[in-house]
Enzyme design. Structure first.
Site, PDB file in Angstrom:
ATOM      1  N   THR A 130      15.677   3.936   2.852  1.00 38.83           N
ATOM      2  CA  THR A 130      15.273   5.344   2.707  1.00 38.83           C
ATOM      3  C   THR A 130      15.333   6.080   4.048  1.00 38.83           C
ATOM      4  O   THR A 130      14.878   5.555   5.069  1.00 38.83           O
ATOM      5  CB  THR A 130      13.853   5.432   2.129  1.00 38.83           C
ATOM      6  OG1 THR A 130      13.812   4.732   0.891  1.00 38.83           O
ATOM      7  CG2 THR A 130      13.443   6.875   1.913  1.00 38.83           C
ATOM      8  N   PHE A 160       9.354   5.931   5.477  1.00 38.39           N
ATOM      9  CA  PHE A 160       8.553   5.368   4.380  1.00 38.39           C
ATOM     10  C   PHE A 160       8.912   3.909   4.115  1.00 38.39           C
ATOM     11  O   PHE A 160       9.084   3.488   2.963  1.00 38.39           O
ATOM     12  CB  PHE A 160       8.710   6.204   3.100  1.00 38.39           C
ATOM     13  CG  PHE A 160       8.151   7.597   3.230  1.00 38.39           C
ATOM     14  CD1 PHE A 160       6.816   7.791   3.524  1.00 38.39           C
ATOM     15  CD2 PHE A 160       8.968   8.694   3.080  1.00 38.39           C
ATOM     16  CE1 PHE A 160       6.296   9.068   3.657  1.00 38.39           C
ATOM     17  CE2 PHE A 160       8.461   9.982   3.218  1.00 38.39           C
ATOM     18  CZ  PHE A 160       7.116  10.170   3.508  1.00 38.39           C
ATOM     19  N   GLU A 364       9.274   3.333  -4.960  1.00 38.01           N
ATOM     20  CA  GLU A 364      10.376   2.600  -5.610  1.00 38.01           C
ATOM     21  C   GLU A 364      11.044   3.394  -6.734  1.00 38.01           C
ATOM     22  O   GLU A 364      11.384   2.845  -7.781  1.00 38.01           O
ATOM     23  CB  GLU A 364       9.881   1.252  -6.151  1.00 38.01           C
ATOM     24  CG  GLU A 364       9.406   0.296  -5.092  1.00 38.01           C
ATOM     25  CD  GLU A 364      10.524  -0.199  -4.188  1.00 38.01           C
ATOM     26  OE1 GLU A 364      11.685  -0.071  -4.574  1.00 38.01           O
ATOM     27  OE2 GLU A 364      10.216  -0.694  -3.089  1.00 38.01           O
ATOM     28  N   GLU A 368      10.744  11.167 -11.805  1.00 35.94           N
ATOM     29  CA  GLU A 368      11.922  11.974 -12.116  1.00 35.94           C
ATOM     30  C   GLU A 368      13.202  11.146 -12.054  1.00 35.94           C
ATOM     31  O   GLU A 368      14.107  11.296 -12.891  1.00 35.94           O
ATOM     32  CB  GLU A 368      12.006  13.161 -11.152  1.00 35.94           C
ATOM     33  CG  GLU A 368      10.914  14.209 -11.333  1.00 35.94           C
ATOM     34  CD  GLU A 368       9.560  13.766 -10.804  1.00 35.94           C
ATOM     35  OE1 GLU A 368       8.543  14.364 -11.189  1.00 35.94           O
ATOM     36  OE2 GLU A 368       9.502  12.809 -10.000  1.00 35.94           O
TER      37      GLU A 368
END
Length: 390
Positions: A130, A160, A364, A368
């Site tokens: 990420t 993150f 994870e 959405e």
């Protein structure tokens, strides 16, 4: 026919773990709450190591680790069931002897330096894909790795990253061939902290303590490529997809314990001369919570079963993750409501779970993203309605 029963051995394993969590781990909850108020670590790392050692002496080590590495190799279904048991407490305990699934793709030399020490608890890893501004768009990787002689030089930032502040090596994904896109131009590198990357903790509203990682001309030997050059993205998807059923499994354990708290409290809390358990408004909240927990439980076990059978579990895992995350948030909200003002205080652990479980709808893969995945699979024919065991 579908058999929903556990064998005697499986039932004994579950009950032993439940007793261990109740007897050895739950008593630490008040310490966790006190430490949170003072800013201290939730539990002293030495205490957690002692608990893991005690569990190992009892035979619980590497619950989903292959037997060739000394693990129990219980399979995905039993792993999910045991995670439900550990999820009954917010003490950050987990069984030792495990490693990220993609580390089993190490070559022999890498296994000696990374996999085996991780299984033994001598090294700590983190998974870094990420990036700032990318969020759930895992394909939007900007971190670059450029070949320089026998090394790769990495520049970029990750954010993150779970365990990033504590890890001593990272599985980092970087673009190595910009012209080929994510599927054929990303490589995974095993990068030790002493190679030069930096980490900074990110404060959050709950227990989760992620970090940002910065790579500034970090030089990595070519021998530290995990898998093949330019084939890192499939590794990343394997990491993300293989254990996604673990998240709702953890949520189920927490939700079941909180619902029991609500049931017990409703029986003794009186209002207008009657226990609040007598009122329909409370009964419906309890009933709805039970239905949602059971629904999430069977969706999660089905996803785990597909993993265990070697079947494609991505669609089932997305369904389980979405249902489990929303279920946990709805249940904790009802449980807090049933406890009234007391539930909002720090005297009870409900507010702690309230903050912690909110993460599940983001962590994870957001709600959405799961909905997008589920709908896309149906619209493109990757999954179909009405199938059983397919």
């Amino acid at each position: 026919m579908v058999d929903f029963s556990l064998s005697d051995e499986e039932r004994q394993i579950r009950d032993t773990v439940r007793a261990f969590i109740t007897r050895e781990v739950m008593p630490l909850e008040q310490e966790v709450l006190r430490n949170e108020r003072t800013g201290a670590p939730a539990v002293d790392p030495s205490v957690l190591r002692e608990l893991r050692d005690k569990a190992r002496r009892a035979g619980f080590w590497g619950i989903n680790t292959p037997e060739e590495y000394g693990g129990m190799n219980l399979g995905a279904v039993m792993t999910a069931i045991l995670v439900m048991e550990t999820g009954r407490t917010f003490v950050p305990f987990s069984f030792g002897g495990t490693a990220d699934n993609i580390l089993y793709g190490c070559d022999d030399e890498q296994k000696k330096r990374y996999l085996i020490p991780t299984l033994e608890g001598e090294r700590r890893s983190c998974f870094a894909i990420t990036e700032p501004g990318a969020g759930s768009d895992a394909r939007n990787i900007r971190t670059r790795a450029v070949r320089d002689g026998g090394d790769w030089v990495i520049n970029g930032e990750k954010t993150f990253i779970t365990g990033g502040a504590e890890a001593d090596f990272v599985m980092v994904f970087a673009v190595t061939d910009p012209g080929r896109g994510a599927d054929g131009g990303v490589t995974c590198f095993l990068v030790d902290r002493d190679m030069g990357w930096k980490s900074e903790p990110i404060p959050t509203m709950g227990q989760w303590g992620p970090a940002s990682l910065v790579f500034d001309d970090v030089r990595v030997p070519a021998a530290n490529v995990l898998g093949e050059v330019n084939q890192g993205f499939p590794l990343a998807m394997r990491w993300i997809g293989q254990g996604r059923y673990i998240i709702p499994a953890h949520a189920i354990g927490a939700a079941e314990r909180m619902l029991q708290m609500a049931v017990d409290y409703a029986k003794i809390r009186c209002s207008m001369g009657r226990p609040i358990a007598d009122y329909q408004a409370i009964q419906w909240q309890i009933a709805d919570s039970q239905v949602e927990i059971e629904s999430a439980k069977w969706l999660t076990l089905y996803a785990a079963w597909r993993v265990q059978q070697g079947m494609d579990a991505r669609h089932a895992s997305s369904i389980a993750k979405l249902q489990g995350a929303t279920m946990a948030n709805q249940v904790v909200d009802r449980v807090l409501q049933i406890h009234g003002g007391l539930g909002y205080t720090k005297e009870l652990p409900i507010e702690r779970w309230y903050r912690e479980l909110r993460l599940l709808r983001i962590f994870e893969g957001t709600d959405e993203i799961q909905r997008r995945t589920i709908a896309r699979n149906l619209l493109k024919g990757h999954a179909r309605l009405g199938g059983i065991g397919e």
